[in-house]
Design an enzyme around this catalytic site. Structure first.
Site, short mmCIF file in Angstrom:
data_model
loop_
_atom_site.label_atom_id
_atom_site.label_comp_id
_atom_site.label_asym_id
_atom_site.label_seq_id
_atom_site.Cartn_x
_atom_site.Cartn_y
_atom_site.Cartn_z
N ASN A 110 -3.48 -4.03 2.27
CA ASN A 110 -3.64 -3.29 3.35
C ASN A 110 -2.56 -2.41 3.77
O ASN A 110 -2.44 -1.88 4.94
CB ASN A 110 -3.86 -4.25 4.63
CG ASN A 110 -5.54 -4.85 4.43
OD1 ASN A 110 -6.30 -4.55 3.87
ND2 ASN A 110 -5.55 -5.89 5.17
N CYS A 111 -1.92 -2.18 2.62
CA CYS A 111 -0.73 -1.08 2.97
C CYS A 111 -1.18 0.34 2.69
O CYS A 111 -1.89 0.52 2.08
CB CYS A 111 0.35 -1.44 1.99
SG CYS A 111 1.94 -0.66 2.25
N LEU A 112 -0.36 1.14 3.60
CA LEU A 112 -0.64 2.87 3.49
C LEU A 112 -0.43 3.12 1.93
O LEU A 112 -1.02 4.01 1.49
CB LEU A 112 0.36 3.33 4.46
CG LEU A 112 0.36 4.76 4.40
CD1 LEU A 112 -0.99 5.12 5.05
CD2 LEU A 112 1.49 5.36 5.57
N PHE A 113 0.58 2.46 1.41
CA PHE A 113 0.79 2.96 0.18
C PHE A 113 -0.05 2.15 -1.17
O PHE A 113 0.26 2.45 -2.18
CB PHE A 113 2.26 2.37 -0.24
CG PHE A 113 3.64 3.21 0.28
CD1 PHE A 113 3.60 4.55 0.25
CD2 PHE A 113 4.09 2.53 1.29
CE1 PHE A 113 4.46 5.08 0.89
CE2 PHE A 113 5.03 3.03 1.96
CZ PHE A 113 5.31 4.43 2.00
N SER A 114 -1.21 1.41 -0.67
CA SER A 114 -2.13 0.97 -1.58
C SER A 114 -2.76 1.85 -2.61
O SER A 114 -3.02 1.30 -3.42
CB SER A 114 -3.14 0.06 -0.90
OG SER A 114 -3.96 0.78 -0.29
#
Length: 165
Positions: A36-40
């Site tokens: 669920n990370c912006l960097f996924s």
């Protein structure tokens, strides 16, 4: 004799312990991930990097972690399915671990402690922090989350290490 990443084990999704010695002689990029990370979006670029250098002796090892704002709520087979099906990664992804704090996994304790690894003393500040390991199992560099796996800096360092005999 000083330690290397080969002195550590990781748990596969099956619960089976896997020795990092299985990756001996390869250049490794060890990354803490979160679904669920912006960097996924880096899952895709990590996969591209893996495919580009895999045949030359390069591996990406992913360690999901829920240490940063609970951005990895998935565990077990659900997490494995997310990585394999949703993100279509083929590189090794291990069970969720802690990469900072009191319960830091022993591998990450080694990766982040300059007194143990002799080179890097940087703990992950966020998801998708990357540690570069040479063919001898030594930590030689790290890249912050903002650094794309496809950046020239990352490619140059990998190519440099793959060229080492």
């Amino acid at each position: 004799m000083s330690k290397t990443v080969y002195d550590y084990d990781a748990l596969e999704f099956s619960g089976q312990k896997r020795s990092l010695r299985d990756f001996e002689g390869k250049v490794l990029l060890i990354v803490n991930t979160a679904s669920n990370c912006l960097f996924s979006g880096q899952f895709k670029t990590l996969e591209n990097l893996y495919k580009k250098y895999k045949e030359l002796g390069f591996e990406v090892l992913a360690f999901p972690s829920n240490d940063f704002r609970n951005q990895e709520p998935l565990t077990g087979r659900t997490l494995e399915t997310y990585c394999r099906i949703n993100r279509q990664v083929t590189f090794p992804v291990f069970k969720r671990i802690h990469v900072k704090g009191e319960f830091t996994d022993p591998l990450y304790r080694y990766l982040t402690n300059i007194e143990e690894n002799g080179k890097i003393g940087t703990i992950p500040m966020w998801n998708f922090h990357k540690y570069l390991i040479n063919k001898k199992g030594e930590v030689v560099d790290h890249f912050y989350s903002l650094t794309s796996p496809m950046s020239k800096k990352v490619h140059n360092r990998i190519e440099e290490l793959l060229g080492d005999k």
